[in-house]
Motif scaffolding. Sequence first.
Motif, PDB file in Angstrom:
ATOM      1  N   SER A  99      33.912 -21.312 124.933  1.00 55.32           N
ATOM      2  CA  SER A  99      34.892 -22.096 125.683  1.00 55.32           C
ATOM      3  C   SER A  99      35.666 -23.079 124.813  1.00 55.32           C
ATOM      4  CB  SER A  99      34.205 -22.856 126.816  1.00 55.32           C
ATOM      5  OG  SER A  99      33.248 -23.761 126.297  1.00 55.32           O
ATOM      6  N   SER A 100      35.164 -23.371 123.605  1.00 54.68           N
ATOM      7  CA  SER A 100      35.838 -24.349 122.749  1.00 54.68           C
ATOM      8  C   SER A 100      36.643 -23.698 121.627  1.00 54.68           C
ATOM      9  CB  SER A 100      34.814 -25.320 122.153  1.00 54.68           C
ATOM     10  OG  SER A 100      33.895 -24.636 121.316  1.00 54.68           O
ATOM     11  N   ARG A 101      36.783 -22.390 121.663  1.00 58.39           N
ATOM     12  CA  ARG A 101      37.515 -21.684 120.611  1.00 58.39           C
ATOM     13  C   ARG A 101      39.023 -21.769 120.865  1.00 58.39           C
ATOM     14  NH1 ARG A 101      33.574 -16.360 119.526  1.00 58.39           N
ATOM     15  NH2 ARG A 101      31.674 -17.619 119.298  1.00 58.39           N
ATOM     16  N   LEU A 102      39.759 -22.127 119.824  1.00 63.36           N
ATOM     17  CA  LEU A 102      41.208 -22.263 119.941  1.00 63.36           C
ATOM     18  C   LEU A 102      41.879 -20.925 119.654  1.00 63.36           C
ATOM     19  CD1 LEU A 102      41.771 -25.670 118.077  1.00 63.36           C
ATOM     20  CD2 LEU A 102      40.986 -25.254 120.420  1.00 63.36           C
ATOM     21  N   VAL A 103      42.916 -20.620 120.412  1.00 61.54           N
ATOM     22  CA  VAL A 103      43.636 -19.352 120.273  1.00 61.54           C
ATOM     23  C   VAL A 103      45.126 -19.639 120.126  1.00 61.54           C
ATOM     24  CG1 VAL A 103      41.903 -18.095 121.617  1.00 61.54           C
ATOM     25  CG2 VAL A 103      43.902 -19.069 122.776  1.00 61.54           C
ATOM     26  N   PRO A 104      45.892 -18.701 119.547  1.00 66.54           N
ATOM     27  CA  PRO A 104      47.326 -18.941 119.349  1.00 66.54           C
ATOM     28  C   PRO A 104      48.116 -18.864 120.650  1.00 66.54           C
ATOM     29  CG  PRO A 104      46.730 -16.746 118.582  1.00 66.54           C
ATOM     30  CD  PRO A 104      45.455 -17.432 118.935  1.00 66.54           C
ATOM     31  N   ILE A 105      49.013 -19.832 120.801  1.00 68.78           N
ATOM     32  CA  ILE A 105      49.892 -19.923 121.965  1.00 68.78           C
ATOM     33  C   ILE A 105      51.322 -20.019 121.443  1.00 68.78           C
ATOM     34  CG2 ILE A 105      50.522 -21.350 123.958  1.00 68.78           C
ATOM     35  CD1 ILE A 105      47.619 -22.317 124.024  1.00 68.78           C
ATOM     36  N   PRO A 106      52.261 -19.258 121.984  1.00 72.33           N
ATOM     37  CA  PRO A 106      53.642 -19.324 121.496  1.00 72.33           C
ATOM     38  C   PRO A 106      54.212 -20.735 121.579  1.00 72.33           C
ATOM     39  CG  PRO A 106      53.355 -17.420 122.928  1.00 72.33           C
ATOM     40  CD  PRO A 106      52.101 -18.237 123.046  1.00 72.33           C
ATOM     41  N   GLY A 107      54.912 -21.130 120.522  1.00 68.16           N
ATOM     42  CA  GLY A 107      55.552 -22.435 120.498  1.00 68.16           C
ATOM     43  C   GLY A 107      54.871 -23.393 119.548  1.00 68.16           C
ATOM     44  N   ALA A 108      55.659 -24.246 118.930  1.00 67.31           N
ATOM     45  CA  ALA A 108      55.140 -25.200 117.951  1.00 67.31           C
ATOM     46  C   ALA A 108      54.368 -26.321 118.630  1.00 67.31           C
ATOM     47  CB  ALA A 108      56.290 -25.780 117.137  1.00 67.31           C
ATOM     48  N   PRO A 168      57.077 -20.691 115.667  1.00 63.02           N
ATOM     49  CA  PRO A 168      55.687 -20.981 115.306  1.00 63.02           C
ATOM     50  C   PRO A 168      54.760 -20.804 116.509  1.00 63.02           C
ATOM     51  CG  PRO A 168      57.145 -22.870 114.902  1.00 63.02           C
ATOM     52  CD  PRO A 168      57.890 -21.907 115.751  1.00 63.02           C
ATOM     53  N   VAL A 169      53.475 -20.887 116.233  1.00 62.50           N
ATOM     54  CA  VAL A 169      52.476 -20.957 117.297  1.00 62.50           C
ATOM     55  C   VAL A 169      51.667 -22.231 117.110  1.00 62.50           C
ATOM     56  CG1 VAL A 169      52.298 -18.440 117.427  1.00 62.50           C
ATOM     57  CG2 VAL A 169      50.645 -19.723 116.045  1.00 62.50           C
ATOM     58  N   ARG A 170      50.975 -22.617 118.157  1.00 61.14           N
ATOM     59  CA  ARG A 170      49.995 -23.692 118.094  1.00 61.14           C
ATOM     60  C   ARG A 170      48.672 -23.116 118.580  1.00 61.14           C
ATOM     61  NH1 ARG A 170      53.029 -23.932 122.583  1.00 61.14           N
ATOM     62  NH2 ARG A 170      52.095 -24.530 124.588  1.00 61.14           N
ATOM     63  N   PHE A 171      47.592 -23.816 118.348  1.00 59.13           N
ATOM     64  CA  PHE A 171      46.270 -23.300 118.694  1.00 59.13           C
ATOM     65  C   PHE A 171      45.585 -24.255 119.670  1.00 59.13           C
ATOM     66  CE2 PHE A 171      47.408 -21.197 114.838  1.00 59.13           C
ATOM     67  CZ  PHE A 171      46.864 -19.932 114.951  1.00 59.13           C
ATOM     68  N   LYS A 172      45.149 -23.689 120.792  1.00 59.53           N
ATOM     69  CA  LYS A 172      44.534 -24.485 121.844  1.00 59.53           C
ATOM     70  C   LYS A 172      43.517 -23.628 122.584  1.00 59.53           C
ATOM     71  CE  LYS A 172      45.885 -28.022 125.179  1.00 59.53           C
ATOM     72  NZ  LYS A 172      47.003 -28.711 125.849  1.00 59.53           N
ATOM     73  N   GLY A 231      43.309 -24.234 128.317  1.00 60.77           N
ATOM     74  CA  GLY A 231      44.273 -25.322 128.213  1.00 60.77           C
ATOM     75  C   GLY A 231      43.667 -26.696 128.074  1.00 60.77           C
ATOM     76  N   SER A 232      42.354 -26.814 128.145  1.00 62.35           N
ATOM     77  CA  SER A 232      41.719 -28.126 128.058  1.00 62.35           C
ATOM     78  C   SER A 232      41.611 -28.577 126.604  1.00 62.35           C
ATOM     79  CB  SER A 232      40.326 -28.078 128.691  1.00 62.35           C
ATOM     80  OG  SER A 232      39.467 -27.235 127.941  1.00 62.35           O
TER      81      SER A 232
END
Length: 334
Positions: free
Chosen positions: A278-287, A180-184, A188-189
């Motif tokens: 700056s507040s837009r979340l993007v997909p990052i590998p990992g749940a 899966p991915v997570r969104f952040k 990283g903030s």
Amino acid sequence: MAFIPNSNGTQLDVVLLNVGHGHQISDGTGLPHHQPIIITRAGSCTGTCPTRDATIASYLFSDKTIDSAQDALEAAVAGGGAWQLSGTDVSVVKGSSSDPALPALSFTSGVRSGIIPTTSGQREDISWLAQLSEICPTCGLDSSVTGNSPPTGLVAARIHLTSGNVFTYEVARIGSDVTPVRFKRLDGSGSASTYSQAIASWIGVDIVVSGDSIKLDEADFGGTPGRTMTLTPDEDNHVEIAVLNLPPLVPALPSATPGVGRHFERYYDLAANPPSASSRLVPIPGAAPGTTYSQVTWSSIHPASTLWSSLLNALRLNVDRSPWEIALCPPLEP
């Protein structure tokens, strides 16, 4: 690339975004120029059917000399053709007015369970398409994106589909197992979204054609007719159409691993109420932390024999070409 169904599911608009030279994201870095392209492979083509477009060839085979790249493009399309897309709508219709009607639009859905697919059948569920509404519930869609006058600085082209079955062709490949991915936020903030799942990297549409051909009709955003391609099947009774919006393709090292989906920030510009960059979340590998899921090998839910595509193979984009699959670059539904 954004997939936007209408309210009753009878039309799907595939929206290709402009990502021009010098487009910057929130960390101040630029994204490479993306080239919107539609490529067909068929037994024969009438209309406007270029096979050696130098710009398209140089994007798809950027590691080759221009002559070799054009040869590779010509071999890939076989009896089809390739168009650059800019400021246009393209509709997929039956080849002749006397042909039987194409099948109605449908979607593979309701066959998944959990946050990753565990079988090839579950992988086809359209809900693996990343949902901006889950990541940013207050964003909404700017209605002009699908209207008669889309914002030209944002929308490069649209493909209008009213026929065929829509399904997830491939989920993002992150290592040897389905992940899966997570969104952040890119820096990283802040907090991550609670939305976490495997995400689609390719969407497929299977259209069963009863007539002798299928046709691409182009018009500019003002409705003025443009190019056409009328395509007949190859010896395997197939016509393949690929819609791409990619930077120049360069083979990656086999040891490379997917990074953060930086380009995802651009999708928020489709919103009626886009958040600050700056507040837009993007997909990052990992749940997301605390999430559990089954261990399933990526290859087990992507059988090469079922998903084989002569066109994608010739473009070096077939599902078992792992060095090409390191960019976390998913499409989405707003």
